[in-house]
Design a protein around this motif. Sequence first.
Motif, short mmCIF file in Angstrom:
data_model
loop_
_atom_site.label_atom_id
_atom_site.label_comp_id
_atom_site.label_asym_id
_atom_site.label_seq_id
_atom_site.Cartn_x
_atom_site.Cartn_y
_atom_site.Cartn_z
N LEU A 98 -26.34 15.17 -37.23
CA LEU A 98 -27.38 14.28 -36.89
C LEU A 98 -28.68 14.42 -37.53
N GLN A 99 -29.05 13.52 -38.16
CA GLN A 99 -30.44 13.70 -38.86
C GLN A 99 -31.64 12.66 -38.37
N LEU A 100 -31.86 12.75 -37.32
CA LEU A 100 -32.75 11.85 -36.41
C LEU A 100 -33.52 12.55 -35.52
N ASP A 101 -34.61 12.38 -35.38
CA ASP A 101 -35.62 12.42 -34.35
C ASP A 101 -35.11 12.07 -32.97
N GLN A 102 -35.18 13.06 -32.27
CA GLN A 102 -34.54 12.62 -30.88
C GLN A 102 -35.46 11.36 -30.15
N ASN A 149 -24.68 -5.99 -19.02
CA ASN A 149 -24.50 -7.26 -17.87
C ASN A 149 -25.64 -7.81 -17.23
N GLU A 150 -25.87 -9.02 -17.12
CA GLU A 150 -27.26 -9.43 -16.64
C GLU A 150 -27.35 -8.78 -15.21
N GLY A 151 -28.62 -8.20 -15.09
CA GLY A 151 -29.01 -7.90 -13.80
C GLY A 151 -29.05 -6.23 -13.70
N ASP A 152 -28.09 -5.88 -14.57
CA ASP A 152 -28.04 -4.14 -14.55
C ASP A 152 -29.43 -3.84 -15.33
N SER A 153 -29.87 -2.66 -14.91
CA SER A 153 -31.06 -2.08 -15.51
C SER A 153 -30.70 -0.58 -15.83
N TYR A 154 -31.46 -0.05 -16.71
CA TYR A 154 -31.35 1.31 -17.28
C TYR A 154 -32.51 1.98 -17.67
N THR A 155 -32.30 3.32 -17.89
CA THR A 155 -33.39 3.93 -18.52
C THR A 155 -32.79 4.94 -19.50
N VAL A 156 -33.53 5.31 -20.75
CA VAL A 156 -32.91 6.24 -21.53
C VAL A 156 -34.06 7.10 -21.85
N GLN A 157 -33.41 8.59 -21.66
CA GLN A 157 -34.53 9.57 -22.23
C GLN A 157 -33.84 10.71 -22.87
N ALA A 158 -34.62 11.46 -23.40
CA ALA A 158 -34.46 12.63 -24.37
C ALA A 158 -33.71 13.66 -23.00
N GLN A 179 -31.01 18.66 -28.13
CA GLN A 179 -31.64 17.54 -29.22
C GLN A 179 -30.74 16.64 -29.43
N LYS A 180 -29.32 16.99 -29.23
CA LYS A 180 -28.31 15.89 -29.82
C LYS A 180 -27.90 14.96 -28.52
N SER A 181 -28.66 15.12 -27.30
CA SER A 181 -28.10 14.58 -26.32
C SER A 181 -29.32 13.46 -25.65
N LEU A 182 -28.66 12.37 -25.16
CA LEU A 182 -29.64 11.54 -24.47
C LEU A 182 -29.30 11.28 -23.07
N LEU A 183 -30.09 11.31 -22.14
CA LEU A 183 -29.85 10.95 -20.53
C LEU A 183 -30.02 9.32 -20.31
N ILE A 184 -28.72 8.42 -19.94
CA ILE A 184 -28.75 7.44 -19.60
C ILE A 184 -28.55 6.97 -18.17
N HIS A 185 -29.52 6.43 -17.40
CA HIS A 185 -29.57 6.16 -15.99
C HIS A 185 -29.35 4.57 -15.82
N PHE A 186 -28.22 4.31 -15.21
CA PHE A 186 -27.82 2.77 -14.91
C PHE A 186 -28.19 2.48 -13.50
N ARG A 194 -24.47 11.50 -19.66
CA ARG A 194 -25.14 12.44 -20.89
C ARG A 194 -24.37 11.74 -21.84
N CYS A 195 -25.09 11.15 -23.03
CA CYS A 195 -24.55 10.82 -24.27
C CYS A 195 -24.78 11.87 -25.47
N THR A 196 -23.86 12.63 -25.65
CA THR A 196 -24.12 13.52 -26.90
C THR A 196 -23.57 13.23 -28.15
N TYR A 197 -24.26 13.34 -29.35
CA TYR A 197 -23.82 13.12 -30.64
C TYR A 197 -22.89 14.34 -31.09
N VAL A 198 -21.61 14.02 -31.07
CA VAL A 198 -20.80 15.06 -31.64
C VAL A 198 -21.09 15.27 -32.98
N ASP A 199 -21.22 14.11 -34.01
CA ASP A 199 -21.73 14.10 -35.19
C ASP A 199 -22.50 12.66 -35.27
N SER A 200 -22.68 12.38 -36.56
CA SER A 200 -23.34 11.23 -36.91
C SER A 200 -22.69 9.93 -36.57
#
Length: 113
Positions: free
Chosen positions: A5-9, A25-34, A39-46, A59-65
């Motif tokens: 992965l060649q990207l700034d978090q 879906n309509e009505g759902d909300s979320y947050t995304v954070q590093a 460095q290769k993972s994001l935390l997503i809260h729905f 936890r969403c982790t980039y295995v590769d690009s």
Amino acid sequence: MDQQLQLDQQQLVSAWQERLPSFMNEGDSYTVQADEGDQKSLLIHFNASGRQNYTLDFRCTYVDSREVAVNLIDVERAGQHTDERTDAVQQLAQRYTRQIHECAQELKGLTHS
């Protein structure tokens, strides 16, 4: 060929915040954070819409690009930890996992150089 992965978090977080709503879906909300610990993972809260007051953390982790691994970390209902094996939670988890994968596919142009 380097599939790293060649990207700034922070750029990744911003891109996800921008694109994820189009899969939700309509009505759902979320947050995304590093994920500070990876460095290769994001935390997503729905926050699921509806009366059940479910919140799911992934936890969403980039295995590769091109590929992400999605793990359900926590489920709460009305602020209390809840059993993630119930049908309602499993259906929500599957839906959000699919949305995360779809969003990752959409952002492939960013992560795959």
